[in-house]
Design a protein around this motif. Structure first.
Motif, mmCIF file in Angstrom:
data_model
loop_
_atom_site.group_PDB
_atom_site.id
_atom_site.type_symbol
_atom_site.label_atom_id
_atom_site.label_comp_id
_atom_site.label_asym_id
_atom_site.label_seq_id
_atom_site.Cartn_x
_atom_site.Cartn_y
_atom_site.Cartn_z
ATOM 1 N N ALA A 1 50.390 13.440 -6.727
ATOM 2 C CA ALA A 1 51.433 13.397 -7.761
ATOM 3 C C ALA A 1 51.123 12.265 -8.749
ATOM 4 O O ALA A 1 50.626 11.206 -8.355
ATOM 5 N N TYR A 2 51.441 12.512 -10.003
ATOM 6 C CA TYR A 2 51.240 11.485 -11.026
ATOM 7 C C TYR A 2 52.490 10.621 -11.172
ATOM 8 O O TYR A 2 53.619 11.126 -11.197
ATOM 9 N N TRP A 3 52.246 9.325 -11.265
ATOM 10 C CA TRP A 3 53.300 8.325 -11.422
ATOM 11 C C TRP A 3 52.989 7.483 -12.640
ATOM 12 O O TRP A 3 51.856 7.439 -13.106
ATOM 13 N N GLN A 4 54.011 6.808 -13.144
ATOM 14 C CA GLN A 4 53.842 5.894 -14.273
ATOM 15 C C GLN A 4 54.157 4.475 -13.811
ATOM 16 O O GLN A 4 55.170 4.239 -13.156
ATOM 17 N N TRP A 5 53.267 3.573 -14.173
ATOM 18 C CA TRP A 5 53.396 2.164 -13.821
ATOM 19 C C TRP A 5 53.943 1.423 -15.031
ATOM 20 O O TRP A 5 53.409 1.531 -16.133
ATOM 21 N N TRP A 6 55.036 0.684 -14.812
ATOM 22 C CA TRP A 6 55.717 -0.064 -15.865
ATOM 23 C C TRP A 6 55.661 -1.547 -15.529
ATOM 24 O O TRP A 6 55.604 -1.940 -14.372
ATOM 25 N N GLN A 7 55.726 -2.366 -16.581
ATOM 26 C CA GLN A 7 55.649 -3.809 -16.355
ATOM 27 C C GLN A 7 56.390 -4.538 -17.479
ATOM 28 O O GLN A 7 56.447 -4.070 -18.615
ATOM 29 N N MET A 8 56.935 -5.699 -17.118
ATOM 30 C CA MET A 8 57.576 -6.553 -18.111
ATOM 31 C C MET A 8 57.342 -7.994 -17.700
ATOM 32 O O MET A 8 57.578 -8.370 -16.552
ATOM 33 N N ASN A 9 56.862 -8.785 -18.651
ATOM 34 C CA ASN A 9 56.674 -10.211 -18.420
ATOM 35 C C ASN A 9 57.981 -10.939 -18.696
ATOM 36 O O ASN A 9 58.740 -10.543 -19.569
ATOM 37 N N ASN A 10 58.193 -11.997 -17.953
ATOM 38 C CA ASN A 10 59.403 -12.807 -18.157
ATOM 39 C C ASN A 10 59.383 -13.359 -19.586
ATOM 40 O O ASN A 10 58.466 -14.101 -19.945
ATOM 41 N N PRO A 11 60.365 -12.999 -20.415
ATOM 42 C CA PRO A 11 60.360 -13.463 -21.803
ATOM 43 C C PRO A 11 60.631 -14.964 -21.950
ATOM 44 O O PRO A 11 60.456 -15.520 -23.025
ATOM 45 N N ASN A 12 61.051 -15.612 -20.866
ATOM 46 C CA ASN A 12 61.361 -17.045 -20.925
ATOM 47 C C ASN A 12 60.187 -17.937 -20.570
ATOM 48 O O ASN A 12 60.311 -19.157 -20.620
ATOM 49 N N LEU A 13 59.087 -17.336 -20.178
ATOM 50 C CA LEU A 13 57.923 -18.141 -19.761
ATOM 51 C C LEU A 13 56.845 -18.132 -20.809
ATOM 52 O O LEU A 13 56.673 -17.238 -21.550
#
Length: 177
Positions: A165-177
């Motif tokens: 099955a295909y999945w999507q990988w998401w990411q977010m960096n801490n905007p305070n660092l």
């Protein structure tokens, strides 16, 4: 674990064994599992084991998925939250913070997942000081992919799991660092 959080319409608290009936009702629904390996729960004992496992995560990692409760009625609508993934590899990653949620079908399309996502990202970055938050969704789950995108997460890549099955990988960096 004593953490209790809230947003305008929702309360978030650690999962309890008393949540088992409502959680089993959610997890036994095939529609809820359409994009989750298509393995709905068949017996409430499965749900009890999941709750006990999440409770052990609270002890080990001081965080995990939380019961999400509708303030207006006190109903369990599902679970939301951050967990620390260290017991398996996902898309080649281990030892990472993962945001996720699962809601009972009757609560879909009401903005609850978006409300919870905003709160948990804020909590993870501002209270826990997480540097990078990850999430993964089935590639065909348009609603969840849309929620992550509009919440500020960045689509990183599509990947194939061991079941094809295909999945999507998401990411977010801490905007305070």
């Amino acid at each position: 674990m004593k953490i209790q959080l809230e947003t305008k319409r929702l309360l978030y608290r650690p999962l309890e064994l008393s949540d088992a009936d409502a959680m089993f009702a959610m997890d036994s629904n095939p529609n809820v599992h359409k994009y989750l390996w298509q393995k709905p729960s068949l017996e409430i004992e499965e749900t009890l084991k999941v709750i006990e496992y999440v409770q052990s995560q609270y002890e080990r990692n001081h965080i995990g998925r939380f019961a999400t409760i509708l303030k207006e009625t006190g109903e369990f609508i599902g679970w939301t939250g951050i967990k620390f993934v260290h017991d398996h590899t996902e898309n080649g990653n281990t030892n990472f913070f993962d945001y996720g949620y699962r809601l009972d079908e009757k609560f879909w399309g009401k903005g609850y997942a978006t409300e919870a996502t905003a709160m948990w990202l804020d909590y993870g970055f501002n209270q826990m000081k997480i540097e990078v938050m990850n999430a993964y969704t089935h590639s065909e789950n348009g609603a969840s992919n849309h929620i992550l995108q509009k919440s500020g997460m960045t689509f990183m890549e599509k990947y194939l799991d061991q079941d094809g099955a295909y999945w999507q990988w998401w990411q977010m960096n801490n905007p305070n660092l």
